[in-house]
Motif scaffolding. Structure first.
Motif, PDB file in Angstrom:
ATOM      1  N   GLY A 250       0.785  -1.234   0.000  1.00 22.48           N
ATOM      2  CA  GLY A 250       0.000   0.000   0.000  1.00 22.48           C
ATOM      3  C   GLY A 250       0.809   1.272   0.000  1.00 22.48           C
ATOM      4  N   ARG A 251       2.138   1.195   0.020  1.00 22.48           N
ATOM      5  CA  ARG A 251       2.944   2.418   0.027  1.00 22.48           C
ATOM      6  C   ARG A 251       2.893   3.131  -1.312  1.00 22.48           C
ATOM      7  N   MET A 252       2.634   2.396  -2.381  1.00 21.93           N
ATOM      8  CA  MET A 252       2.666   2.980  -3.713  1.00 21.93           C
ATOM      9  C   MET A 252       1.286   2.896  -4.360  1.00 21.93           C
ATOM     10  N   ARG A 253       0.885   3.988  -5.017  1.00 24.33           N
ATOM     11  CA  ARG A 253      -0.368   4.010  -5.772  1.00 24.33           C
ATOM     12  C   ARG A 253      -0.059   4.540  -7.169  1.00 24.33           C
ATOM     13  N   LEU A 254      -0.745   3.965  -8.170  1.00 22.31           N
ATOM     14  CA  LEU A 254      -0.438   4.294  -9.554  1.00 22.31           C
ATOM     15  C   LEU A 254      -1.734   4.605 -10.304  1.00 22.31           C
ATOM     16  N   GLY A 293       2.822   9.545  -0.081  1.00 27.73           N
ATOM     17  CA  GLY A 293       2.160  10.841  -0.192  1.00 27.73           C
ATOM     18  C   GLY A 293       2.768  11.797  -1.195  1.00 27.73           C
ATOM     19  N   ILE A 294       3.878  11.438  -1.855  1.00 27.72           N
ATOM     20  CA  ILE A 294       4.534  12.307  -2.842  1.00 27.72           C
ATOM     21  C   ILE A 294       4.133  11.854  -4.232  1.00 27.72           C
ATOM     22  N   THR A 295       3.549  12.749  -5.043  1.00 25.04           N
ATOM     23  CA  THR A 295       3.042  12.428  -6.372  1.00 25.04           C
ATOM     24  C   THR A 295       4.054  12.846  -7.440  1.00 25.04           C
TER      25      THR A 295
END
Length: 557
Positions: A250-254, A293-295
């Protein structure tokens, strides 16, 4: 006088025995082990001495060592110095490796000499190996290719004796001194335990795993993606450096545009693989990645290209045939959303490329004409030609008669390179067709004698021969020569023999003999030696039946 001579004889025999014992003792080597020591390079200096070379031929000499005082060829590591055995002191310096170095650092060693009668060993000596230690790592963060220093006490200046890993991946050791190890952070760190951008660092020196383990902080970044265009379901690679591997918990979202993608996987530290979903709402979109949280919004847009079918590689063929659609923008990934429909039956895509896709005509389709449709996600594309399914045929087979293990060649309109079930009566066997559709099989064990049909089946489609195949037992047509001595090779010609060495029993009269070569129509055997010269019949037993020769074979002296 006789008493005096008897005493002289006893004395002579005693002296002779004594000389003989000393001579015998001098034949065996005598070796001693000297105290080993640790050199400045952290290696072990092994020492020994040859007291007596003996008189037997020397095969080898040197040292054995291990972590136990009980040392021999089966429980130690050998350091061989060759067969040119000196007299007096000898020594050699060598690196050592103990499997249990972290638990027992006492090394035991013995000098040895091996001749053609055995091996002589010296006494066991021991030495305590030095204990390396690491104190700290600097810097404690960075990326692949950065230089990192590890400080401590290492007892070596040889980079080949130092092993450093970042997340279980080997780092390049640039230089080593007694107090500092210089390494390069490796590429492609792949760790399922990646946590808060940290990976574990471990150090091993001279086979010793150092007790201190460190963590190294890595910051991921994303730079580009490729390709820039593709079909629905095609793969996209997102590139960067030091990417957390695995599903990242869950740390990364794409995101592809506004659509979040959940079925992605970071399979190494420089690449994330995703596929374009079939239900993507637009044909163009931006790609963005969110980590902690960084995009990061990647440059450029991705453009979806829908497929077009220009032609079908073949418009007629058998059920099960492999055919191809030719066109542009075909899907390049395998999933259940990309498929072919023919005659209302869904089939799986094969051999995908941007310009072609292949698939097998379903085996269950009856003869007839069918439309072909390519389904890619929510889109359906119809081929410009129909496909005509024709029925399979068996045009001929040969021979028309044979026994168990007889090879039969079948010619007909059959699927090339396909695994068929062949039925001879109620007994089945299997074989594959060649690239031209021809097929060879062997009559299976248990096939009933007499006439029967040959049936070929693949999937739900079967074809039956018009002509009969006759299963026969063994028959002897002739043999030669007609006479010979024990050991003479006899050739037996006939039909119905079993094409393996254990399937045929050949006897001269009542005495069995050795089968030398076998085929369905020929056996070669040797005349047995445990039989009296006479004339007798030759018998062959195969597939539960026995046949006896018409002519006699004569065994001569």
């Amino acid at each position: 006088m006789k008493k005096y001579l008897k005493q002289l004889l006893i004395v002579a025999l005693t002296v002779s025995a004594s000389v003989s014992c000393k001579k015998e003792e001098s034949k065996h080597p005598e070796v001693q082990t000297a105290q080993p020591s640790i050199t400045a390079q952290g290696k072990v200096l092994f020492r020994g001495s040859i007291v007596n070379k003996g008189t037997y031929k020397i095969l080898d000499y040197g040292f054995v060592y291990g972590s136990s005082p009980e040392l021999n060829d089966g429980s130690s590591t050998k350091i061989s110095l060759g067969s040119e055995l000196p007299v007096g002191d000898f020594q050699t310096e060598s690196e050592v490796y103990l499997n249990n170095y972290n638990y027992n650092r006492t090394l035991y060693t013995r000098a040895y000499v091996t001749n053609d009668k055995g091996t002589a060993y010296g006494d066991s000596k021991s030495v305590n190996l030095p204990v390396s230690s690491a104190s700290n790592l600097s810097p404690a963060s960075g990326g692949a290719g950065d230089t990192v220093f590890i400080f401590g006490q290492f007892f070596t200046d040889d980079p080949n004796r130092v092993f450093v890993t970042f997340a279980n991946k080997k780092a390049v050791v640039v230089a080593v001194t007694a107090t500092k190890i210089t390494v390069i952070v490796p590429d492609g760190i792949n760790s399922q335990s990646y946590y808060n951008n940290q990976v574990g660092v471990s150090v091993s020196v001279n086979g010793q795993q150092l007790g201190n383990n460190y963590t190294f902080t890595i910051s991921p970044k994303f730079t580009s993606f490729s390709p820039k265009t593709g079909t629905l379901g095609s793969a996209i690679s997102i590139y960067g450096a030091n990417i957390p591997t695995g599903y990242t918990n869950g740390r990364m979202r794409l995101y592809l545009g506004a659509r979040e993608i959940t079925n992605f996987y970071a399979n190494n530290s420089s690449e994330i693989r995703i596929t374009v979903p079939d239900d993507i709402p637009t044909e163009k979109f931006k790609i963005s990645v969110v980590v902690d949280g960084i995009t990061t919004i990647l440059p450029d847009e991705f453009t979806v290209n829908l497929p077009t079918i220009n032609s079908v590689s073949s418009t007629t063929g058998l059920a099960g045939s492999l055919i191809s659609l030719v066109g542009v923008n075909f899907p390049t990934n395998y999933n259940t959303n990309n498929k072919i429909k023919i005659g209302g039956t869904i089939v799986t895509l094969q051999n995908l490329s941007p310009n072609s896709v292949s698939f097998n005509i379903p085996n269950t389709l009856a003869a007839g004409d069918y439309d072909i449709e390519l389904i890619v996600g929510a889109f359906t594309i119809k081929a410009p030609q129909k496909f005509k399914v024709k029925a399979p045929t068996i045009t001929s087979f040969s021979p028309a008669i044979g026994g168990v293990s007889q090879e039969v060649n079948v010619i007909g309109d059959l699927l090339p390179n396909t695994y068929y079930t062949i039925s001879i009566g109620s007994v089945n066997t299997n074989a594959s067709t060649t690239s031209t559709g021809a097929l060879k099989f062997f009559v299976p064990f248990g096939a009933s004698l007499g006439k029967t049909k040959i049936t070929l089946t693949v999937g739900g489609t079967s074809v039956v021969s018009a002509a009969d195949f006759t299963v026969t037992g063994p028959e002897i047509n002739s043999f030669s020569p007609k006479s010979g001595v024990a050991g003479t090779v006899v050739t037996i010609d006939g039909i119905g023999f079993i094409s393996n060495f254990n399937g045929n029993i050949v006897k001269f009269g009542t005495v069995a003999t050795q089968v030398l070569t076998v085929s369905g129509t020929r056996l070669t055997v040797s005349v047995p030696s445990n039989i009296n010269p006479s004339s007798m019949k030759i018998s062959v037993s195969a597939n539960g039946q026995t046949v006896v020769s018409t002519d006699n074979f004569t065994i001569i002296n």
